[in-house]
Write an enzyme that holds these catalytic residues in place. Structure first.
Site, PDB file in Angstrom:
ATOM      1  N   GLU A  36      29.866  85.165 114.428  1.00 25.50           N
ATOM      2  CA  GLU A  36      29.590  86.427 115.122  1.00 25.50           C
ATOM      3  C   GLU A  36      30.047  87.564 114.218  1.00 25.50           C
ATOM      4  O   GLU A  36      31.048  87.424 113.505  1.00 25.50           O
ATOM      5  CB  GLU A  36      30.344  86.462 116.445  1.00 25.50           C
ATOM      6  CG  GLU A  36      30.289  87.771 117.210  1.00 25.50           C
ATOM      7  CD  GLU A  36      31.156  87.744 118.454  1.00 25.50           C
ATOM      8  OE1 GLU A  36      31.677  88.813 118.826  1.00 25.50           O
ATOM      9  OE2 GLU A  36      31.329  86.660 119.055  1.00 25.50           O
ATOM     10  N   GLU A  41      33.683  97.463 118.399  1.00 24.57           N
ATOM     11  CA  GLU A  41      34.189  97.223 119.740  1.00 24.57           C
ATOM     12  C   GLU A  41      35.234  98.293 120.035  1.00 24.57           C
ATOM     13  O   GLU A  41      35.991  98.693 119.146  1.00 24.57           O
ATOM     14  CB  GLU A  41      34.823  95.836 119.868  1.00 24.57           C
ATOM     15  CG  GLU A  41      33.831  94.691 119.723  1.00 24.57           C
ATOM     16  CD  GLU A  41      34.520  93.347 119.848  1.00 24.57           C
ATOM     17  OE1 GLU A  41      34.477  92.751 120.934  1.00 24.57           O
ATOM     18  OE2 GLU A  41      35.113  92.903 118.836  1.00 24.57           O
TER      19      GLU A  41
END
Length: 227
Positions: A36, A41
């Site tokens: 990933e 974020e």
């Protein structure tokens, strides 16, 4: 849409409140996790910090590398979040400023974009009486740029469950006709069966030598062995 390598970017205005978790990230087209790549974020209670991460390894021993960028309140205006993904590294940017270079276990296969806003979870925590809902991540644009020199023959090896592949030389672009050696390594409890994307007479060979006279998209197939 999925692609390997290149520049991936998004201009967005992020939500903030306790337990809200906006993310701009990427997963493998072939499915499964990890790997990933998290371009951005943010934890809603700390709107002045964003994070860039790569996840790698195999469950249950998966790992990640994460670095953070401290800046303005990202909920007050639009900002550009980006990564430049190369065969040997992933570089992370905020508004054109590079703040992280991550080199461990860089993926070699097509990924696709995901934009989402989660609520709750172990990292941001769960809503309380200060949480304000609903929330939105406002997106101005998403852009993906192919790597420079992409016209050269290139190799994509799509990872699948049950094993891994080593390439020699360990690169993704080649001179026309240059040769690359692929070795399939099965995990415990699996066996290598064949390659998809190569000539039938060579499909079961490992190691396999391929002449890069054209771009190649190759998938190893592994099967579970009998108990």
């Amino acid at each position: 849409f999925a692609m390997a390598f290149g520049r991936w970017e998004c201009r967005a205005k992020l939500p903030k409140t306790k337990a809200v978790w906006p993310a701009i990230w990427m997963l493998r087209q072939a499915g499964g996790w990890p790997p990933e790549i998290d371009i951005m974020e943010m934890l809603g209670h700390d709107p002045k910090t964003v994070y860039g991460s790569t996840h790698y390894g195999k469950l249950p021993n998966n790992q990640h590398t994460t670095e953070k960028f401290s800046g303005p309140d990202f909920s007050e205006d639009f900002h550009e979040f980006a990564c430049e993904w190369y065969p040997d590294r992933v570089e992370f940017f905020v508004d054109g400023e590079k703040y992280s270079t991550q080199t461990k276990s860089v993926p070699f296969e097509p990924f696709y974009f995901i934009l989402n806003v989660a609520v709750g979870g172990d990292w941001p925590g769960f809503p309380d009486n200060t949480t304000v809902l609903p929330q939105k991540m406002l997106v101005d644009w998403v852009r993906v740029f192919r790597p420079a020199g992409d016209a050269k023959p290139h190799l994509l090896v799509r990872m699948t469950d049950g094993g891994r592949v080593t390439t020699e030389p360990n690169q993704w672009q080649f001179k026309p006709g240059e040769k690359v050696r692929l070795t399939a390594e099965a995990d415990i409890g699996y066996k290598f069966v064949r390659w998809n994307g190569v000539e039938a007479e060579n499909a079961t060979l490992s190691p396999l030598t391929v002449a890069m006279d054209t771009s190649r998209d190759i998938t190893p197939v592994f099967e579970a062995t009998a108990d």
